[in-house]
Design a protein around this motif. Structure first.
Motif, PDB file in Angstrom:
ATOM      1  N   GLN A 212      -6.303  45.640  30.972  1.00  0.00           N
ATOM      2  CA  GLN A 212      -6.116  45.862  29.538  1.00  0.00           C
ATOM      3  C   GLN A 212      -6.152  44.511  28.818  1.00  0.00           C
ATOM      4  O   GLN A 212      -5.207  43.726  28.942  1.00  0.00           O
ATOM      5  CB  GLN A 212      -4.770  46.532  29.262  1.00  0.00           C
ATOM      6  CG  GLN A 212      -4.588  47.898  29.898  1.00  0.00           C
ATOM      7  CD  GLN A 212      -3.165  48.409  29.749  1.00  0.00           C
ATOM      8  OE1 GLN A 212      -2.654  49.146  30.591  1.00  0.00           O
ATOM      9  NE2 GLN A 212      -2.492  48.008  28.674  1.00  0.00           N
ATOM     10  N   VAL A 214      -5.659  41.863  25.792  1.00  0.00           N
ATOM     11  CA  VAL A 214      -4.489  41.799  24.920  1.00  0.00           C
ATOM     12  C   VAL A 214      -4.790  40.965  23.672  1.00  0.00           C
ATOM     13  O   VAL A 214      -5.258  39.827  23.776  1.00  0.00           O
ATOM     14  CB  VAL A 214      -3.276  41.186  25.648  1.00  0.00           C
ATOM     15  CG1 VAL A 214      -2.044  41.188  24.751  1.00  0.00           C
ATOM     16  CG2 VAL A 214      -2.993  41.935  26.949  1.00  0.00           C
ATOM     17  N   THR A 289      -1.689  45.613  23.099  1.00  0.00           N
ATOM     18  CA  THR A 289      -2.753  46.095  23.964  1.00  0.00           C
ATOM     19  C   THR A 289      -2.845  47.611  23.842  1.00  0.00           C
ATOM     20  O   THR A 289      -2.041  48.245  23.152  1.00  0.00           O
ATOM     21  CB  THR A 289      -2.526  45.673  25.426  1.00  0.00           C
ATOM     22  OG1 THR A 289      -3.691  45.972  26.198  1.00  0.00           O
ATOM     23  CG2 THR A 289      -1.321  46.382  26.028  1.00  0.00           C
TER      24      THR A 289
END
Length: 299
Positions: A212, A214, A289
């Motif tokens: 993920q 950010v 995120t």
């Protein structure tokens, strides 16, 4: 006894970490001993947990607890430490590299680094996001710039975007995590947006290890700024400390030496690990995120 040793090691770790900032010539040595005390504290925690587990009652409940997954943090490329059976399992690798879209804010958005970084994050998940659309949709603080009795009165970036995003010919600044998270929710839903602001940088590393990227609020120097780089603005919600070096990037990876990111200004692709973290902390530990969609959710 274990409790005292754990507290002592954590205390020494923090003390040495702060000491390295005050004495640059001892920076590497202090940082090394700081990490050593931190690792020692974690090992002591492991031992305490292990001994406590042995006293848990037998039976179905004890069996269930004993089967909980353990979160692992890589201390080096070849060593891992288990932290707790009560947190989500995420193995922190020694390095990460996520391929994400790279969108530039210029020439249309001279002050649009935050919405451009969010655009990259949304596009990473295949969402049809456009920086110009996000620039219109972001919440704004309508407060006008004025100086009175030597004090600057203007908007609050925690409330919304401050000033003019499209030109440097008019006063402006940027926007912080709360309005960005609210805007992201309009695209993916509240359940998928993770506002990591206020947490330690470990939360950023954990997100990266879950693939993920950010969005973070940082400064354009990517290192801690002197106090002279900040000024106080008086807003409708009280005073805020502002630096005109404020910037936002999409963090995509790291290794032992550097943090890697997509810069909306396309001036840099990486910054020294410790410098980046200190700059990020100075700007209030702001990070956002988005979690991947579940099988029941559409991208």
């Amino acid at each position: 006894m274990f409790n005292f040793l754990v507290l002592f090691c954590f205390f020494m770790s923090i003390l040495l970490w702060k000491t390295k900032k005050s004495f640059p010539s001892f920076k590497k040595t202090a940082a090394a001993y700081s990490r050593l005390f931190f690792i020692t504290a974690l090992v002591l925690v492991m031992v305490t947990i292990s001994e406590y587990k042995q006293t848990w009652p037998s039976g179905p409940e004890a069996s269930r607890q004993g089967s909980d997954k353990v979160n692992a943090v890589a201390v080096s490329a070849h060593e891992e430490i288990s932290l707790s059976p009560f947190v989500e399992e995420v193995e922190i690798q020694s390095s990460m590299n996520i391929k994400a879209p790279h969108v530039l804010q210029l020439p249309e958005l001279p002050r649009g680094c935050e919405v451009t970084s969010l655009t990259m994050l949304l596009q990473y998940y295949g969402i049809d996001a456009n920086k110009m659309t996000l620039a219109k949709e972001i919440t704004r603080d309508p407060s006008r710039y004025r100086e009175e009795n030597g004090k600057i009165h203007f908007g609050n970036p925690h409330i919304g975007f401050v000033g003019n995003m499209y030109t440097f010919n008019e006063p402006g600044y940027g926007v912080y995590n709360e309005p960005l998270a609210d805007l992201a929710e309009k695209y993916v839903g509240k359940e998928r947006v993770q506002n990591l602001s206020g947490e330690s940088f470990y939360s950023v590393l954990r997100a990266l290890n879950q693939e993920q990227p950010v969005v973070v609020i940082i400064n354009a120097k990517y290192k801690k700024l002197p106090e002279s780089a900040f000024e106080t603005w008086y807003t409708s919600k009280g005073p805020v400390e502002i630096t005109m070096n404020e910037h936002s990037v999409l963090v995509t990876g790291y290794d032992e030496d550097y943090i890697y990111f997509n810069d909306p200004l396309d001036k840099k692709q990486k910054a020294p690990f410790d410098d980046f973290v200190e700059a990020w902390e100075q700007m209030g530990n702001q990070a956002i995120t988005i979690k991947p969609p579940t099988s029941k959710q559409e991208i």
